[in-house]
Scaffold this motif. Sequence first.
Motif, PDB file in Angstrom:
ATOM      1  N   LYS A 175      -1.113  -0.289   5.397  1.00 48.02           N
ATOM      2  CA  LYS A 175      -0.525   0.977   4.959  1.00 48.02           C
ATOM      3  C   LYS A 175       0.656   0.740   4.030  1.00 48.02           C
ATOM      4  CE  LYS A 175       0.144   4.069   8.133  1.00 48.02           C
ATOM      5  NZ  LYS A 175       0.521   4.697   9.408  1.00 48.02           N
ATOM      6  N   GLN A 176       1.497  -0.250   4.350  1.00 49.66           N
ATOM      7  CA  GLN A 176       2.639  -0.530   3.478  1.00 49.66           C
ATOM      8  C   GLN A 176       2.175  -1.026   2.107  1.00 49.66           C
ATOM      9  OE1 GLN A 176       5.735   0.080   4.342  1.00 49.66           O
ATOM     10  NE2 GLN A 176       5.390   0.568   6.499  1.00 49.66           N
ATOM     11  N   VAL A 177       1.187  -1.943   2.104  1.00 50.32           N
ATOM     12  CA  VAL A 177       0.717  -2.495   0.825  1.00 50.32           C
ATOM     13  C   VAL A 177       0.041  -1.409  -0.014  1.00 50.32           C
ATOM     14  CG1 VAL A 177      -0.893  -4.131  -0.215  1.00 50.32           C
ATOM     15  CG2 VAL A 177       0.504  -4.817   1.743  1.00 50.32           C
ATOM     16  N   LEU A 178      -0.803  -0.583   0.637  1.00 53.56           N
ATOM     17  CA  LEU A 178      -1.453   0.495  -0.102  1.00 53.56           C
ATOM     18  C   LEU A 178      -0.428   1.466  -0.678  1.00 53.56           C
ATOM     19  CD1 LEU A 178      -4.540   1.325   2.151  1.00 53.56           C
ATOM     20  CD2 LEU A 178      -4.496   0.085  -0.015  1.00 53.56           C
ATOM     21  N   GLY A 179       0.632   1.748   0.088  1.00 54.15           N
ATOM     22  CA  GLY A 179       1.668   2.638  -0.435  1.00 54.15           C
ATOM     23  C   GLY A 179       2.352   2.058  -1.658  1.00 54.15           C
ATOM     24  N   VAL A 180       2.667   0.729  -1.598  1.00 48.89           N
ATOM     25  CA  VAL A 180       3.333   0.095  -2.743  1.00 48.89           C
ATOM     26  C   VAL A 180       2.408   0.068  -3.958  1.00 48.89           C
ATOM     27  CG1 VAL A 180       4.308  -2.077  -3.582  1.00 48.89           C
ATOM     28  CG2 VAL A 180       4.865  -1.259  -1.281  1.00 48.89           C
ATOM     29  N   LEU A 181       1.126  -0.298  -3.729  1.00 49.80           N
ATOM     30  CA  LEU A 181       0.183  -0.342  -4.856  1.00 49.80           C
ATOM     31  C   LEU A 181      -0.012   1.037  -5.472  1.00 49.80           C
ATOM     32  CD1 LEU A 181      -2.564  -2.756  -3.466  1.00 49.80           C
ATOM     33  CD2 LEU A 181      -0.774  -3.255  -5.133  1.00 49.80           C
ATOM     34  N   GLN A 199       5.158   4.862   5.844  1.00 49.07           N
ATOM     35  CA  GLN A 199       6.241   4.663   6.802  1.00 49.07           C
ATOM     36  C   GLN A 199       5.986   5.364   8.125  1.00 49.07           C
ATOM     37  OE1 GLN A 199       8.711   2.608   6.305  1.00 49.07           O
ATOM     38  NE2 GLN A 199       8.050   2.136   4.208  1.00 49.07           N
ATOM     39  N   GLN A 200       4.932   6.175   8.213  1.00 49.02           N
ATOM     40  CA  GLN A 200       4.667   6.911   9.447  1.00 49.02           C
ATOM     41  C   GLN A 200       4.214   5.959  10.543  1.00 49.02           C
ATOM     42  OE1 GLN A 200       1.645   9.860   9.062  1.00 49.02           O
ATOM     43  NE2 GLN A 200       2.082  10.838  11.020  1.00 49.02           N
ATOM     44  N   PRO A 201       4.769   6.047  11.753  1.00 46.10           N
ATOM     45  CA  PRO A 201       4.382   5.130  12.841  1.00 46.10           C
ATOM     46  C   PRO A 201       2.989   5.457  13.360  1.00 46.10           C
ATOM     47  CG  PRO A 201       5.935   6.770  13.640  1.00 46.10           C
ATOM     48  CD  PRO A 201       5.856   6.960  12.148  1.00 46.10           C
TER      49      PRO A 201
END
Length: 595
Positions: free
Chosen positions: A493-499, A61-63
């Motif tokens: 980044k979002q997909v890697l975080g979810v995975l 979530q970091q910009p």
Amino acid sequence: MADALPENVPAKSGLGGGKGPLFGLSFLDNLAEMTMLRQVGLMVGLAASVAIGFAVVLWSQQPDYRPLYGSLAGMDAKQVMETLAAADIAYTVEPNSGALLVKADDVSRARLKLAAAGVSPTDGNIGFEILDKDQGLGTSQFMEATRYRRGLEGELARTISSLNNVKGARVHLAIPKSSVFVRDERKPSASVLVELYAGRSLEPGQVLAIINLVATSVPELSKSQITVVDQKGNLLSDQAENSELTMAGKQFDYSRRMEGMLTQRVHNILQPVLGNDRYKAEVSADVDFSAVESTSEQFNPDQPALRSEQSTSEQRTASNGPQGVPGALSNQPPSPATAPQQAGQAGAGGAGMIQPGQPLLDANGQQIMDPATGQPMLAPYPADKRSQSTRNFELDRSISHTKQQQGKVNRLSVAVVIDDQVNVNPANGEVTRAPWSADQLARFTRLVQDAVGFDASRGDSVSVINVPFSTERGEVIADIAFYSQPWFWDVVKQVLGVLFILVLVFGVLRPVLNNITGNGRKGLAGIGSDAEMGGMGGLDGELANDRVSLGGPQSIMLPSPSEGYDAQLNAIKSLVAEDPGRVAQVVKEWINADE
């Protein structure tokens, strides 16, 4: 036996004759039965997993932060932070490089806010503002001269730093003290250190410009006394001293500019007629940069001219004045005159004997009077006449002094290639190609000749030919890869975080929780094995002290042999009630084993 078992099966509520788990959390009982080291390791693992999960979520979530300034050096950090905070712009400072980072979407807005607030990076050079400070009453002349030199160095450094490729500059001036003796006079010198941006360099012309800038800012400073060095220790001023290479570079640039100008003229003529990408034109210019001076003198012998004339006319009259050596003998008075005996003889012979300067007598012996003056006419003295004339003649000649200008064009070569003409059928839209005719090519040739200033006496050549262009001649501009797009890395980044969270939950946390909640129930995972039947074949004391777990839809914990017969019987009844098929299979295997 098989018939008696179902009749005595107790209700499910009576399975645990003792106290049930707290709030239905049966895994707490299993956790309590673990050793202390295993409990601590399990808790640490759970805490670490949760912390990593939160860190990954925050990272995803970091910009995306972009550098606003490479460094806060030379800036008022407090004013920068106050300005950004007032504009509600999130920022951070890179600890290693000291760069000021803001969100990618706020870069433009942050720069506008800082510019409006008057915040801009400044260098550490001190200019002439050092002279604005109040000087002490006892300031010496040396301190005044030193301040002036520091101010001049700072101003020169600021001016040099304003160049595009120069990041910063420092100038050192060595100005000697003036002396009244000519033999003790020393010239000033200067050294310049330039800090260039990464990947950039200074051209020889730019180095020469810096040298001239410093030389004209300091009195009596010659360009040969200025040294320019970059931050890597490379001496740049020696490039400007090589005048031959510098002149060759200028001549090359002049030739390229002339060729570019002539090529642009061809484009301006052919582009409206043929269109874009329908032709290619190149111009090669042979330019003579040699400097030639000639002087010629020519004579024309057929046209002489009087240049000068000098005439001298001299007339000299001799007299019988005093002659001889000055003295008493030469100053004797004249002898007395003698009168003639006869008048006729006197008139005839006396006239010839009259001395020069004596009055003339006529035939009667009377003095002849001058009618103009009324005075007696005297006998003339002897006279000498001399005349001289000198004439100077000049032949026709012409003198011419010719100086050939540098940059004279010796020869032009123009090459133009034209694609086939394209014809579109208006009826069906069919596109056909056809070569240009000879007359059309001749027209194009005349246009190109007039555009470049064709001169046949100079040996210029213009070639215009028709050749079909290749269909793959156009340069294919590669599309920007999707992984180079700004949004791609945000999505990654979002997909890697979810995975990572899914892997953490289903690969780490779930097995650990299942291990906690199912601990002690793995003893009867296979009913047909000896381990599974340990509780069924040894009710008379052959079972181990640990409890045995029978797996199934709802695992049932078999009591240990020490708990008594009633507890074991109730557990068996509950097992029969839960899974009668499995119990029947066990009894069947017993019967087969007895046979």
